[in-house]
Design a protein around this motif. Structure first.
Motif, PDB file in Angstrom:
ATOM      1  N   ALA A  33      30.080  45.243  41.222  1.00  0.00           N
ATOM      2  CA  ALA A  33      30.073  44.383  40.037  1.00  0.00           C
ATOM      3  C   ALA A  33      31.323  43.509  40.003  1.00  0.00           C
ATOM      4  O   ALA A  33      31.264  42.346  39.584  1.00  0.00           O
ATOM      5  CB  ALA A  33      29.989  45.230  38.777  1.00  0.00           C
ATOM      6  N   ASP A  34      32.449  44.048  40.441  1.00  0.00           N
ATOM      7  CA  ASP A  34      33.690  43.274  40.454  1.00  0.00           C
ATOM      8  C   ASP A  34      33.606  42.113  41.439  1.00  0.00           C
ATOM      9  O   ASP A  34      34.023  41.001  41.128  1.00  0.00           O
ATOM     10  CB  ASP A  34      34.871  44.182  40.807  1.00  0.00           C
ATOM     11  CG  ASP A  34      36.199  43.484  40.679  1.00  0.00           C
ATOM     12  OD1 ASP A  34      36.398  42.763  39.677  1.00  0.00           O
ATOM     13  OD2 ASP A  34      37.053  43.659  41.579  1.00  0.00           O
ATOM     14  N   THR A  35      33.048  42.351  42.615  1.00  0.00           N
ATOM     15  CA  THR A  35      32.921  41.268  43.587  1.00  0.00           C
ATOM     16  C   THR A  35      31.936  40.207  43.099  1.00  0.00           C
ATOM     17  O   THR A  35      32.159  39.011  43.312  1.00  0.00           O
ATOM     18  CB  THR A  35      32.477  41.799  44.960  1.00  0.00           C
ATOM     19  OG1 THR A  35      31.257  42.522  44.817  1.00  0.00           O
ATOM     20  CG2 THR A  35      33.535  42.693  45.573  1.00  0.00           C
ATOM     21  N   GLU A  36      30.864  40.624  42.454  1.00  0.00           N
ATOM     22  CA  GLU A  36      29.913  39.652  41.892  1.00  0.00           C
ATOM     23  C   GLU A  36      30.571  38.833  40.785  1.00  0.00           C
ATOM     24  O   GLU A  36      30.335  37.640  40.661  1.00  0.00           O
ATOM     25  CB  GLU A  36      28.670  40.358  41.351  1.00  0.00           C
ATOM     26  CG  GLU A  36      27.755  40.882  42.421  1.00  0.00           C
ATOM     27  CD  GLU A  36      27.132  39.771  43.249  1.00  0.00           C
ATOM     28  OE1 GLU A  36      26.746  38.740  42.679  1.00  0.00           O
ATOM     29  OE2 GLU A  36      27.047  39.951  44.472  1.00  0.00           O
ATOM     30  N   SER A  37      31.405  39.468  39.986  1.00  0.00           N
ATOM     31  CA  SER A  37      32.109  38.769  38.917  1.00  0.00           C
ATOM     32  C   SER A  37      33.050  37.714  39.502  1.00  0.00           C
ATOM     33  O   SER A  37      33.109  36.594  39.002  1.00  0.00           O
ATOM     34  CB  SER A  37      32.895  39.769  38.072  1.00  0.00           C
ATOM     35  OG  SER A  37      33.775  39.118  37.212  1.00  0.00           O
ATOM     36  N   LYS A  38      33.771  38.079  40.546  1.00  0.00           N
ATOM     37  CA  LYS A  38      34.676  37.126  41.189  1.00  0.00           C
ATOM     38  C   LYS A  38      33.898  35.965  41.807  1.00  0.00           C
ATOM     39  O   LYS A  38      34.320  34.811  41.726  1.00  0.00           O
ATOM     40  CB  LYS A  38      35.501  37.829  42.266  1.00  0.00           C
ATOM     41  CG  LYS A  38      36.567  38.735  41.707  1.00  0.00           C
ATOM     42  CD  LYS A  38      37.328  39.427  42.809  1.00  0.00           C
ATOM     43  CE  LYS A  38      38.357  40.372  42.244  1.00  0.00           C
ATOM     44  NZ  LYS A  38      39.074  41.097  43.297  1.00  0.00           N
ATOM     45  N   ARG A  39      32.746  36.267  42.405  1.00  0.00           N
ATOM     46  CA  ARG A  39      31.927  35.223  43.021  1.00  0.00           C
ATOM     47  C   ARG A  39      31.399  34.258  41.964  1.00  0.00           C
ATOM     48  O   ARG A  39      31.398  33.040  42.159  1.00  0.00           O
ATOM     49  CB  ARG A  39      30.767  35.864  43.767  1.00  0.00           C
ATOM     50  CG  ARG A  39      29.926  34.869  44.526  1.00  0.00           C
ATOM     51  CD  ARG A  39      28.818  35.542  45.283  1.00  0.00           C
ATOM     52  NE  ARG A  39      29.365  36.484  46.245  1.00  0.00           N
ATOM     53  CZ  ARG A  39      28.689  37.515  46.730  1.00  0.00           C
ATOM     54  NH1 ARG A  39      27.453  37.746  46.347  1.00  0.00           N
ATOM     55  NH2 ARG A  39      29.236  38.324  47.612  1.00  0.00           N
ATOM     56  N   MET A  40      30.958  34.784  40.823  1.00  0.00           N
ATOM     57  CA  MET A  40      30.453  33.928  39.746  1.00  0.00           C
ATOM     58  C   MET A  40      31.565  33.070  39.155  1.00  0.00           C
ATOM     59  O   MET A  40      31.369  31.894  38.854  1.00  0.00           O
ATOM     60  CB  MET A  40      29.807  34.777  38.653  1.00  0.00           C
ATOM     61  CG  MET A  40      28.498  35.398  39.055  1.00  0.00           C
ATOM     62  SD  MET A  40      27.222  34.194  39.400  1.00  0.00           S
ATOM     63  CE  MET A  40      26.980  33.525  37.790  1.00  0.00           C
ATOM     64  N   ARG A  41      32.743  33.653  38.985  1.00  0.00           N
ATOM     65  CA  ARG A  41      33.873  32.914  38.438  1.00  0.00           C
ATOM     66  C   ARG A  41      34.269  31.770  39.374  1.00  0.00           C
ATOM     67  O   ARG A  41      34.529  30.649  38.937  1.00  0.00           O
ATOM     68  CB  ARG A  41      35.051  33.854  38.220  1.00  0.00           C
ATOM     69  CG  ARG A  41      36.194  33.229  37.435  1.00  0.00           C
ATOM     70  CD  ARG A  41      37.345  34.194  37.192  1.00  0.00           C
ATOM     71  NE  ARG A  41      36.892  35.450  36.626  1.00  0.00           N
ATOM     72  CZ  ARG A  41      37.243  36.657  37.095  1.00  0.00           C
ATOM     73  NH1 ARG A  41      38.051  36.754  38.125  1.00  0.00           N
ATOM     74  NH2 ARG A  41      36.802  37.751  36.533  1.00  0.00           N
ATOM     75  N   LYS A  42      34.273  32.050  40.685  1.00  0.00           N
ATOM     76  CA  LYS A  42      34.616  31.022  41.661  1.00  0.00           C
ATOM     77  C   LYS A  42      33.566  29.917  41.665  1.00  0.00           C
ATOM     78  O   LYS A  42      33.893  28.730  41.766  1.00  0.00           O
ATOM     79  CB  LYS A  42      34.727  31.652  43.045  1.00  0.00           C
ATOM     80  CG  LYS A  42      35.303  30.749  44.086  1.00  0.00           C
ATOM     81  CD  LYS A  42      35.515  31.501  45.391  1.00  0.00           C
ATOM     82  CE  LYS A  42      36.160  30.601  46.416  1.00  0.00           C
ATOM     83  NZ  LYS A  42      36.400  31.307  47.685  1.00  0.00           N
ATOM     84  N   SER A  43      32.307  30.283  41.530  1.00  0.00           N
ATOM     85  CA  SER A  43      31.223  29.297  41.495  1.00  0.00           C
ATOM     86  C   SER A  43      31.332  28.408  40.262  1.00  0.00           C
ATOM     87  O   SER A  43      31.120  27.204  40.337  1.00  0.00           O
ATOM     88  CB  SER A  43      29.877  30.024  41.500  1.00  0.00           C
ATOM     89  OG  SER A  43      28.837  29.132  41.277  1.00  0.00           O
TER      90      SER A  43
END
Length: 50
Positions: A33-43
């Motif tokens: 979930a943390d990696t997905e959160s970082k990916r969404m924030r970067k997007s």
């Protein structure tokens, strides 16, 4: 009932194994979930820049 508690309780290898399995699964899901959160924030940051 008492024999079931001895088989699945905290002091048995089965109980400890179930606990460690659940703990590992929870840690895995939290890191995913943390990696997905970082990916969404970067997007979202890239969309704002465009």
């Amino acid at each position: 009932m008492e024999s079931l508690f001895l088989l699945l309780g905290w002091s048995s290898p089965i109980g400890i194994g179930i606990f460690l399995l659940c703990l590992g699964g929870m840690i895995y899901l939290l890191t995913k979930a943390d990696t997905e959160s970082k990916r969404m924030r970067k997007s979202q940051e890239e969309k704002v820049k465009k």
